[in-house]
Enzyme design. Structure first.
Site: not given
Ligand code: Y12
Ligand code: CO
Length: 173
Positions: A45, A50, A95-96, A137-138, A141
């Site tokens: 997401g 962001q 969260c990214l 969550h989004e 933001h």
């Molecule tokens: C459930 C909870 C939160 C959401 C919001 C969207 N969140 C993400 O897409 C998070 C992504 C994410 C990716 C990461 O990178 C890797 O896993 C390789 C990460 O790790 C680091 O940055 C070290 C952290 C978050 C949607 C549904």
């Molecule tokens: Co986020």
């Protein structure tokens, strides 16, 4: 095209996003760039803020039963409004814009959403489980809110300490 994902504590993440009024080629190009950026960063997401664009747009692309993300399952949500909600659930969020940190957050179990697609057409959607969490969550933001603002005082303090330490370590490596 890939965009830069801005990260906490960048103050731009606190901006309240503005309504989208033009559903034109420029918006479509931007949404495509958001998708490329999100996939590259392993996200499911992403909100426009962001990538430093304060407009009411977000994308969500949950993995399918084979754990794969595809454009066929991409949701592009513009000018969303939650029109109904019910129940509660706990989900471990990440969260990214807050790399490396995950925490259980309480959200509504089910939400009903009205929004526009990329062509400005009105849509409605009822979501529960992970999709419901991702939408909430989004949408936070878009209001300039991060999930870490939902932590208890003690947990937030601990997060700030750990996050600063991790940022410092990243700089020297
Ligand atoms: C459930 C909870 C939160 C959401 C919001 C969207 N969140 C993400 O897409 C998070 C992504 C994410 C990716 C990461 O990178 C890797 O896993 C390789 C990460 O790790 C680091 O940055 C070290 C952290 C978050 C949607 C549904
Ligand atoms: Co986020």
């Amino acid at each position: 095209m890939k965009l830069e994902v801005i990260t906490y504590p960048d103050k731009r993440l606190k901006q309240v996003s503005a309504e989208v009024t033009r559903f034109d080629a420029q918006l479509h190009e931007f949404l495509d760039a958001m998708y490329a950026t999100m996939l590259h960063a392993n996200g499911i997401g992403l909100a426009a803020i962001q990538v430093a664009n304060p407009i009411n747009a977000l994308i969500i692309n949950l993995p399918d039963e084979n754990d794969e993300q595809s454009r066929a399952n991409l949701l592009e949500i513009i000018n969303p409004e939650i029109i109904a909600s019910s129940g509660h659930q706990l989900y471990q969020e990440g969260c990214l814009s807050v790399p490396g940190f995950y925490e259980d957050i309480e959200r509504f179990e089910t939400v009903t959403l009205s929004y526009c697609n990329r062509y400005g057409e009105s849509c409605q959607l009822q979501a529960d489980g992970l999709l419901s969490v991702a939408i909430q969550h989004e949408m936070d933001h878009l209001l300039g809110k991060l999930f870490i603002e939902k932590l208890s005082y003690a947990r937030r303090k601990k997060f700030e300490k750990e996050y600063k330490k991790a940022q410092k370590a990243k700089k020297v490596s």
